[in-house]
Design an enzyme around this catalytic site. Structure first.
Site, PDB file in Angstrom:
ATOM      1  N   PHE A  28     -29.465  31.721 -10.028  1.00 14.92           N
ATOM      2  CA  PHE A  28     -30.327  32.156 -11.742  1.00 14.92           C
ATOM      3  C   PHE A  28     -29.734  31.384 -12.504  1.00 14.92           C
ATOM      4  CE2 PHE A  28     -31.369  34.898 -15.121  1.00 14.92           C
ATOM      5  CZ  PHE A  28     -31.906  35.622 -14.575  1.00 14.92           C
ATOM      6  N   GLU A  29     -30.880  30.731 -12.155  1.00 14.09           N
ATOM      7  CA  GLU A  29     -31.059  28.689 -13.769  1.00 14.09           C
ATOM      8  C   GLU A  29     -31.620  28.350 -13.440  1.00 14.09           C
ATOM      9  OE1 GLU A  29     -27.670  28.017 -13.224  1.00 14.09           O
ATOM     10  OE2 GLU A  29     -26.821  28.989 -11.913  1.00 14.09           O
ATOM     11  N   ASP A  74     -34.263  35.843  -9.836  1.00 17.07           N
ATOM     12  CA  ASP A  74     -33.452  36.604  -9.585  1.00 17.07           C
ATOM     13  C   ASP A  74     -33.290  37.189  -8.378  1.00 17.07           C
ATOM     14  OD1 ASP A  74     -32.242  39.606 -10.053  1.00 17.07           O
ATOM     15  OD2 ASP A  74     -34.155  40.612 -11.318  1.00 17.07           O
ATOM     16  N   ALA A  75     -32.222  37.068  -7.754  1.00 15.25           N
ATOM     17  CA  ALA A  75     -32.130  37.228  -6.492  1.00 15.25           C
ATOM     18  C   ALA A  75     -32.569  39.165  -6.464  1.00 15.25           C
ATOM     19  CB  ALA A  75     -30.656  36.471  -5.570  1.00 15.25           C
ATOM     20  N   LEU A 132     -23.501  36.447  -4.991  1.00 13.19           N
ATOM     21  CA  LEU A 132     -23.946  36.795  -5.917  1.00 13.19           C
ATOM     22  C   LEU A 132     -22.451  36.500  -6.745  1.00 13.19           C
ATOM     23  CD1 LEU A 132     -26.842  38.070  -6.231  1.00 13.19           C
ATOM     24  CD2 LEU A 132     -26.688  36.366  -6.557  1.00 13.19           C
ATOM     25  N   ALA A 133     -22.910  36.882  -8.263  1.00 13.14           N
ATOM     26  CA  ALA A 133     -21.489  36.915  -8.796  1.00 13.14           C
ATOM     27  C   ALA A 133     -22.898  37.080 -10.320  1.00 13.14           C
ATOM     28  CB  ALA A 133     -20.588  35.950  -9.225  1.00 13.14           C
ATOM     29  N   TYR A 172      -8.144  44.191 -11.251  1.00  9.80           N
ATOM     30  CA  TYR A 172      -8.715  44.152 -10.644  1.00  9.80           C
ATOM     31  C   TYR A 172      -8.674  45.072  -8.788  1.00  9.80           C
ATOM     32  CZ  TYR A 172     -12.036  40.938  -7.555  1.00  9.80           C
ATOM     33  OH  TYR A 172     -13.331  40.449  -7.244  1.00  9.80           O
ATOM     34  N   LYS A 224     -15.584  46.263  -4.565  1.00  8.65           N
ATOM     35  CA  LYS A 224     -15.677  45.273  -3.098  1.00  8.65           C
ATOM     36  C   LYS A 224     -15.348  46.180  -2.249  1.00  8.65           C
ATOM     37  CE  LYS A 224     -15.812  40.828  -5.409  1.00  8.65           C
ATOM     38  NZ  LYS A 224     -17.441  40.389  -4.942  1.00  8.65           N
ATOM     39  N   VAL A 233     -10.815  29.860 -10.832  1.00  7.46           N
ATOM     40  CA  VAL A 233     -11.126  30.379 -12.182  1.00  7.46           C
ATOM     41  C   VAL A 233     -12.696  30.601 -12.271  1.00  7.46           C
ATOM     42  CG1 VAL A 233     -12.146  28.799 -14.663  1.00  7.46           C
ATOM     43  CG2 VAL A 233      -9.461  28.899 -13.609  1.00  7.46           C
TER      44      VAL A 233
HETATM   45  P1  NAD Z   1     -20.481  32.077  -9.218  1.00  9.07           P
HETATM   46  O1  NAD Z   1     -19.943  32.797 -11.164  1.00  9.07           O
HETATM   47  O2  NAD Z   1     -19.130  30.777  -9.306  1.00  9.07           O
HETATM   48  O3  NAD Z   1     -21.952  31.980  -8.545  1.00  9.07           O
HETATM   49  C1  NAD Z   1     -22.448  32.860  -8.883  1.00  9.07           C
HETATM   50  C2  NAD Z   1     -23.454  32.841  -8.442  1.00  9.07           C
HETATM   51  O4  NAD Z   1     -24.764  34.020  -8.072  1.00  9.07           O
HETATM   52  C3  NAD Z   1     -24.750  31.686  -8.915  1.00  9.07           C
HETATM   53  O5  NAD Z   1     -25.393  30.733  -8.116  1.00  9.07           O
HETATM   54  C4  NAD Z   1     -25.380  32.361  -9.795  1.00  9.07           C
HETATM   55  O6  NAD Z   1     -26.764  31.721 -10.196  1.00  9.07           O
HETATM   56  C5  NAD Z   1     -25.626  33.319  -9.220  1.00  9.07           C
HETATM   57  N1  NAD Z   1     -26.734  34.167  -9.478  1.00  9.07           N
HETATM   58  C6  NAD Z   1     -25.976  35.369 -10.053  1.00  9.07           C
HETATM   59  N2  NAD Z   1     -27.045  36.318 -10.754  1.00  9.07           N
HETATM   60  C7  NAD Z   1     -28.049  36.077 -10.389  1.00  9.07           C
HETATM   61  C8  NAD Z   1     -29.178  36.662  -9.932  1.00  9.07           C
HETATM   62  N3  NAD Z   1     -29.716  37.861 -10.674  1.00  9.07           N
HETATM   63  N4  NAD Z   1     -30.026  35.957  -9.301  1.00  9.07           N
HETATM   64  C9  NAD Z   1     -29.773  35.139  -8.607  1.00  9.07           C
HETATM   65  N5  NAD Z   1     -28.895  34.327  -8.403  1.00  9.07           N
HETATM   66  C10 NAD Z   1     -27.832  35.218  -8.934  1.00  9.07           C
HETATM   67  O7  NAD Z   1     -19.509  32.781  -8.922  1.00  9.07           O
HETATM   68  P2  NAD Z   1     -17.687  32.703  -7.604  1.00  9.07           P
HETATM   69  O8  NAD Z   1     -16.550  33.515  -8.408  1.00  9.07           O
HETATM   70  O9  NAD Z   1     -18.455  31.632  -6.512  1.00  9.07           O
HETATM   71  O10 NAD Z   1     -18.401  34.243  -7.059  1.00  9.07           O
HETATM   72  C11 NAD Z   1     -18.923  34.302  -6.110  1.00  9.07           C
HETATM   73  C12 NAD Z   1     -18.562  34.922  -5.330  1.00  9.07           C
HETATM   74  O11 NAD Z   1     -17.417  35.234  -4.962  1.00  9.07           O
HETATM   75  C13 NAD Z   1     -18.457  36.891  -5.764  1.00  9.07           C
HETATM   76  O12 NAD Z   1     -18.866  37.694  -5.175  1.00  9.07           O
HETATM   77  C14 NAD Z   1     -17.045  36.889  -6.482  1.00  9.07           C
HETATM   78  O13 NAD Z   1     -16.432  38.884  -6.326  1.00  9.07           O
HETATM   79  C15 NAD Z   1     -16.968  36.355  -4.658  1.00  9.07           C
HETATM   80  N6  NAD Z   1     -14.767  36.407  -4.807  1.00  9.07           N
HETATM   81  C16 NAD Z   1     -14.631  34.920  -6.318  1.00  9.07           C
HETATM   82  C17 NAD Z   1     -13.667  34.804  -6.272  1.00  9.07           C
HETATM   83  C18 NAD Z   1     -13.228  33.633  -8.358  1.00  9.07           C
HETATM   84  O14 NAD Z   1     -11.701  33.946  -8.159  1.00  9.07           O
HETATM   85  N7  NAD Z   1     -14.396  33.615  -8.513  1.00  9.07           N
HETATM   86  C19 NAD Z   1     -12.250  35.282  -5.674  1.00  9.07           C
HETATM   87  C20 NAD Z   1     -12.709  35.827  -4.404  1.00  9.07           C
HETATM   88  C21 NAD Z   1     -14.210  36.350  -4.795  1.00  9.07           C
END
Ligand code: NAD
Length: 330
Positions: free
Chosen positions: A73-74, A110-111, A139-140, A235, A244, A275
């Site tokens: 989503f960019e 929107d995925a 996705l996040a 968390y 989760k 972060v």
């Molecule tokens: P991020 O925010 O860096 O990336 C999220 C991605 O989701 C991006 O590519 C964004 O464009 C995409 N996105 C969001 N909404 C969308 C939509 N509606 N349609 C299409 N794309 C969409 O997130 P991240 O930190 O890399 O997290 C990814 C996964 O890893 C998550 O499940 C998160 O819980 C998990 N995770 C994160 C951490 C952390 O500390 N960051 C640690 C462990 C696990």
């Protein structure tokens, strides 16, 4: 256009293409220095423009020569606004991958919607010979519209049952501050599960299975986090922890489904805290991360997304033989 930093509540609201070029190039350079591996060939990454999804994409493309399709989503730049960080990252990745002869496609949208799933399936048919062998769900998001009902859900990062107060650090000033968050309502818990749980991951796998675009032995992967006791209240025992638990349960459902239909598998990878946009505003988390990074650096253990995703592929998923997991299959 001159891009000036816009920062609100410790969150950077805009991005500069030069910074994203350096960030993506650092990841590519890291993977190029590692040993090449035999891994996935056709990878679909849902959420491939940032964080763990982008790192997985870089590792698969530059480490194993995979074709990659990312859904994110960019937004590109307009006359008045710079593009989003993930747009710059995805476009730069494309130029670098293509320069190496690696097929790359970016779909922006929107995925969670059925339309984008159909667009992805059409792209897989056109560019991947109709077969995906690795589907990464990374996705996040803070918001999701349920495609079946049209209801909009918003996720929250809150404790459950009682308010939570803790020391935190303001990332901009470095000052220690006391932060507090009120407990989530039942409705907020449910909404967070709807957005960040496994429902949409299951819809992705079902859509790809139905369209016949997953290859024999296809693997699907989603990411989770457990964390230490220090962050447990906000968390793992909080609203995001419930989501989760839900996605970890979806992994079990999908694993059975992929095994019986294609001899494939679904896994959860538990990743390290890094972060992100959301983590900067949760009490305790920025302080915990600051201490964690310093401690891990001292011990020579600190890793970013790219190192972890390379290890995930080479030590776990594509190491040959059965994939090592914990008792929960993670
Ligand atoms: P991020 O925010 O860096 O990336 C999220 C991605 O989701 C991006 O590519 C964004 O464009 C995409 N996105 C969001 N909404 C969308 C939509 N509606 N349609 C299409 N794309 C969409 O997130 P991240 O930190 O890399 O997290 C990814 C996964 O890893 C998550 O499940 C998160 O819980 C998990 N995770 C994160 C951490 C952390 O500390 N960051 C640690 C462990 C696990």
């Amino acid at each position: 256009m001159v891009i000036k930093p816009m920062i609100r509540n410790s969150i950077c609201l805009n991005a500069h293409p030069a910074g994203l070029r350096i960030y993506v190039q650092d990841g590519i350079d890291y993977i190029k220095k590692q040993k090449k591996f035999t891994g996935p060939k056709n990878v679909l990454i849902v959420g491939g423009s940032a964080g763990y999804g982008l790192a997985t994409r870089i590792a698969a493309a530059f480490g194993a020569g995979a074709k990659t399709l990312s859904i994110a989503f960019e937004k590109p730049a307009s006359d008045r606004r710079a593009a989003t960080a993930g747009w710059y990252a995805s476009e730069y990745f494309k130029t670098q991958a293509e320069a190496q002869g690696l097929f790359t496609e970016n779909i922006y949208g929107d995925a969670f919607s059925r339309e984008i799933k159909d667009e992805a399936i059409a792209a897989v048919k056109k560019h991947f010979g109709g077969k995906v062998d690795l589907l990464v769900y990374s996705l996040a998001s803070g918001v999701r519209t349920d495609p079946r009902t049209g209801v909009v859900y918003r996720s929250v990062l809150k404790p459950i049952g009682a308010a939570y107060s803790a020391k935190s650090v303001n990332p901009l000033t470095g000052q220690l501050e006391e932060g507090s968050i009120s407990p989530a309502t039942e409705e907020e818990i449910e909404a967070t599960i709807k957005v960040m749980g496994g429902e949409d991951w299951e819809l992705w796998v079902d859509a790809l299975l139905e369209a016949g675009v997953l290859s024999q032995g296809a693997v699907s992967l989603a990411y989770s986090y457990i964390g230490p006791d220090m962050t447990r209240a906000v968390y793992r025992d909080g609203t995001i922890g419930r989501a989760k638990e839900h996605i970890e349960n979806s992994a079990k459902v999908l694993d059975k489904k992929l095994k019986s239909s294609l001899g494939g598998a679904a896994y959860i990878s538990v990743n390290k805290a890094l972060v992100t946009r959301a983590s900067a505003v949760i009490p305790v988390v920025p302080l915990y991360l600051g201490i964690l990074f310093k401690t891990m650096e001292k011990k020579g253990l600190q890793e970013d997304c790219i190192e972890q995703m390379y290890r995930l592929m080479t030590d776990r998923l594509y190491a040959g033989g059965s994939v090592p997991t914990d008792a929960e299959g993670r």
